[in-house]
Design a protein around this motif. Structure first.
Motif, mmCIF file in Angstrom:
data_model
loop_
_atom_site.group_PDB
_atom_site.id
_atom_site.type_symbol
_atom_site.label_atom_id
_atom_site.label_comp_id
_atom_site.label_asym_id
_atom_site.label_seq_id
_atom_site.Cartn_x
_atom_site.Cartn_y
_atom_site.Cartn_z
ATOM 1 N N ALA A 1 14.788 -3.334 -8.592
ATOM 2 C CA ALA A 1 13.444 -3.366 -8.993
ATOM 3 C C ALA A 1 12.519 -2.668 -8.021
ATOM 4 C CB ALA A 1 12.860 -4.676 -9.361
ATOM 5 N N ASP A 2 13.166 -2.553 -6.770
ATOM 6 C CA ASP A 2 12.264 -1.896 -5.751
ATOM 7 C C ASP A 2 13.414 -1.660 -4.660
ATOM 8 O OD1 ASP A 2 9.879 -1.262 -4.304
ATOM 9 O OD2 ASP A 2 9.978 -2.763 -3.113
ATOM 10 N N ALA A 3 13.271 -0.332 -4.061
ATOM 11 C CA ALA A 3 14.007 0.135 -3.011
ATOM 12 C C ALA A 3 13.277 1.081 -2.210
ATOM 13 C CB ALA A 3 15.219 0.971 -3.554
ATOM 14 N N THR A 4 13.026 0.496 -0.982
ATOM 15 C CA THR A 4 12.169 1.355 0.233
ATOM 16 C C THR A 4 12.966 1.471 1.567
ATOM 17 O OG1 THR A 4 11.361 -0.842 1.060
ATOM 18 C CG2 THR A 4 9.813 0.497 -0.541
ATOM 19 N N SER A 5 12.347 2.363 2.311
ATOM 20 C CA SER A 5 13.107 2.768 3.634
ATOM 21 C C SER A 5 11.992 2.410 4.786
ATOM 22 C CB SER A 5 13.462 4.208 3.543
ATOM 23 O OG SER A 5 14.253 4.591 4.895
ATOM 24 N N SER A 6 12.720 2.073 5.734
ATOM 25 C CA SER A 6 12.042 1.918 7.124
ATOM 26 C C SER A 6 12.721 2.475 8.193
ATOM 27 C CB SER A 6 11.387 0.536 7.225
ATOM 28 O OG SER A 6 10.641 0.602 8.295
ATOM 29 N N PRO A 7 12.229 3.388 9.050
ATOM 30 C CA PRO A 7 11.326 4.381 8.770
ATOM 31 C C PRO A 7 11.498 5.132 7.553
ATOM 32 C CG PRO A 7 12.753 5.089 10.414
ATOM 33 C CD PRO A 7 13.400 3.763 9.972
ATOM 34 N N ALA A 8 10.451 6.105 7.178
ATOM 35 C CA ALA A 8 10.430 6.903 6.132
ATOM 36 C C ALA A 8 11.766 7.471 6.196
ATOM 37 C CB ALA A 8 9.262 7.740 6.109
ATOM 38 N N TYR A 9 12.702 7.615 5.025
ATOM 39 C CA TYR A 9 13.847 8.533 5.004
ATOM 40 C C TYR A 9 13.522 10.036 4.703
ATOM 41 C CZ TYR A 9 18.725 9.623 3.669
ATOM 42 O OH TYR A 9 19.923 9.969 3.660
ATOM 43 N N LEU A 10 14.518 10.790 5.947
ATOM 44 C CA LEU A 10 14.333 12.331 5.823
ATOM 45 C C LEU A 10 15.152 12.780 4.745
ATOM 46 C CD1 LEU A 10 13.353 14.832 6.943
ATOM 47 C CD2 LEU A 10 15.080 14.658 8.606
ATOM 48 N N LEU A 11 14.761 13.349 3.576
ATOM 49 C CA LEU A 11 15.322 14.116 2.744
ATOM 50 C C LEU A 11 15.908 15.670 3.054
ATOM 51 C CD1 LEU A 11 13.353 13.242 -0.616
ATOM 52 C CD2 LEU A 11 15.258 12.323 -0.040
ATOM 53 N N SER A 12 16.853 15.974 2.359
ATOM 54 C CA SER A 12 17.299 17.325 2.682
ATOM 55 C C SER A 12 16.378 18.324 2.852
ATOM 56 C CB SER A 12 18.722 17.593 1.897
ATOM 57 O OG SER A 12 18.210 17.647 0.394
ATOM 58 N N ASP A 13 15.361 18.061 2.128
ATOM 59 C CA ASP A 13 14.222 19.340 1.868
ATOM 60 C C ASP A 13 13.111 19.208 2.849
ATOM 61 O OD1 ASP A 13 12.528 16.979 1.029
ATOM 62 O OD2 ASP A 13 12.045 17.843 -1.008
ATOM 63 N N GLY A 14 13.619 18.077 3.791
ATOM 64 C CA GLY A 14 12.527 18.058 4.956
ATOM 65 C C GLY A 14 11.504 16.852 4.990
ATOM 66 N N THR A 15 11.158 16.614 3.904
ATOM 67 C CA THR A 15 10.205 15.515 3.160
ATOM 68 C C THR A 15 10.598 14.272 3.660
ATOM 69 O OG1 THR A 15 10.988 15.248 0.993
ATOM 70 C CG2 THR A 15 9.081 16.987 1.283
ATOM 71 N N HIS A 16 9.750 13.370 4.269
ATOM 72 C CA HIS A 16 9.975 11.871 4.483
ATOM 73 C C HIS A 16 9.502 11.251 3.479
ATOM 74 C CE1 HIS A 16 10.301 13.623 8.551
ATOM 75 N NE2 HIS A 16 10.883 12.588 8.748
ATOM 76 N N ILE A 17 10.181 9.951 2.821
ATOM 77 C CA ILE A 17 9.868 9.201 1.853
ATOM 78 C C ILE A 17 10.138 7.694 2.296
ATOM 79 C CG2 ILE A 17 10.404 10.832 -0.112
ATOM 80 C CD1 ILE A 17 12.988 9.099 -0.571
ATOM 81 N N THR A 18 9.454 6.848 1.741
ATOM 82 C CA THR A 18 9.451 5.355 1.886
ATOM 83 C C THR A 18 9.866 4.534 0.562
ATOM 84 O OG1 THR A 18 6.957 4.911 1.753
ATOM 85 C CG2 THR A 18 7.890 5.094 3.837
ATOM 86 N N ASN A 19 9.264 5.222 -0.554
ATOM 87 C CA ASN A 19 9.834 4.737 -1.785
ATOM 88 C C ASN A 19 11.062 5.388 -2.386
ATOM 89 O OD1 ASN A 19 10.071 4.056 -4.456
ATOM 90 N ND2 ASN A 19 7.812 3.257 -4.844
ATOM 91 N N LEU A 20 12.225 4.566 -2.042
ATOM 92 C CA LEU A 20 13.312 5.554 -2.715
ATOM 93 C C LEU A 20 13.488 5.576 -4.225
ATOM 94 C CD1 LEU A 20 15.869 3.513 -0.269
ATOM 95 C CD2 LEU A 20 14.847 5.898 0.005
ATOM 96 N N MET A 21 12.789 4.786 -4.922
ATOM 97 C CA MET A 21 12.798 4.886 -6.645
ATOM 98 C C MET A 21 12.014 5.842 -7.015
ATOM 99 S SD MET A 21 13.173 0.756 -7.372
ATOM 100 C CE MET A 21 13.648 0.895 -9.116
ATOM 101 N N ASN A 22 11.031 6.279 -6.319
ATOM 102 C CA ASN A 22 9.733 7.153 -7.305
ATOM 103 C C ASN A 22 9.672 8.459 -6.293
ATOM 104 O OD1 ASN A 22 9.478 4.932 -8.895
ATOM 105 N ND2 ASN A 22 7.895 4.122 -7.818
ATOM 106 N N GLU A 23 10.546 8.475 -5.322
ATOM 107 C CA GLU A 23 9.928 9.642 -4.356
ATOM 108 C C GLU A 23 11.032 10.722 -4.063
ATOM 109 O OE1 GLU A 23 8.255 7.999 -0.843
ATOM 110 O OE2 GLU A 23 6.562 7.885 -1.895
ATOM 111 N N GLY A 24 12.391 10.693 -4.873
ATOM 112 C CA GLY A 24 13.121 11.578 -4.811
ATOM 113 C C GLY A 24 14.659 11.336 -4.558
ATOM 114 N N TYR A 25 14.872 10.192 -3.710
ATOM 115 C CA TYR A 25 16.078 9.527 -3.425
ATOM 116 C C TYR A 25 17.292 9.158 -4.440
ATOM 117 C CZ TYR A 25 19.692 7.690 -0.576
ATOM 118 O OH TYR A 25 21.005 6.988 0.103
ATOM 119 N N LEU A 26 16.575 8.493 -5.401
ATOM 120 C CA LEU A 26 17.419 7.852 -6.512
ATOM 121 C C LEU A 26 17.048 8.569 -7.852
ATOM 122 C CD1 LEU A 26 16.990 4.013 -5.781
ATOM 123 C CD2 LEU A 26 19.049 5.278 -5.725
ATOM 124 N N TYR A 27 18.222 8.923 -8.714
ATOM 125 C CA TYR A 27 18.071 9.423 -9.871
ATOM 126 C C TYR A 27 17.537 8.485 -11.055
ATOM 127 C CZ TYR A 27 20.414 13.404 -7.445
ATOM 128 O OH TYR A 27 20.410 14.257 -6.662
#
Length: 173
Positions: A42-68
């Protein structure tokens, strides 16, 4: 005196019969975890913000590009015998087509503060199947309608750092 013994006898029978009928016990963490419907993320977050391979940092794993999308409706079912399954929901991986049920195991540590289980969105090095390794996650809480784990790991592969993923699950429908 007979009257006093009679009253005490009736009171004792009442207490014994009342407590004998109460066969319920408080549900354990395993009872909640092993409810028959299974659990969906239902919810998946990262602390600190997770660094994606494109160089962006995300905290919401479900809505910001970590999970499909096809990972968001997977159903995890924990069984009392220590087995677990991950069943695909209606969203299917477009690259690999049909997703199939995956079997694994789970268990608690001795004081039920940590769960060892297969995190559904962790894959092997080829990205073609679930990672068979059981991950250890701190149990933040387990209730009838929600469970929350904190999984901390060091992302050594790309020297990204140490992260804690907070994973909240709700009963599957």
């Amino acid at each position: 005196m007979k009257k006093l013994f009679g009253i005490l006898a009736i009171a004792a029978m009442f207490v014994v019969s009342f407590t004998a009928c109460d066969t319920t016990t408080d549900p354990t963490a395993a009872d909640y975890l092993c409810q028959s419907k299974g659990w969906v993320l239902a919810d998946a977050t990262s602390s600190p913000a997770y660094l994606l391979s494109d160089g962006t940092h995300i905290t919401n794993l479900m809505n910001e590009g970590y999970l499909y999308d096809y990972e968001l409706d997977d159903i995890i079912t924990f069984n009392a015998n220590g087995s677990m399954t991950i069943n695909p929901g209606s969203n299917i991986d477009p690259e690999y087509g049909y997703q199939q049920e995956v079997a694994s195991t789970w268990h608690f540590n001795a004081d039920t503060t940590v769960i060892y289980y297969q995190i559904p969105f962790f894959y092997d090095d080829n990205g073609t199947t679930f990672d068979a390794e059981l991950e250890n996650a701190k149990i933040l809480y387990i209730h009838e309608n929600e469970i929350k784990f904190a999984y901390t790991f060091k992302d050594d592969a790309s020297a990204k750092g140490e992260y804690t993923f907070y994973l909240t699950y709700v009963p599957a429908k």
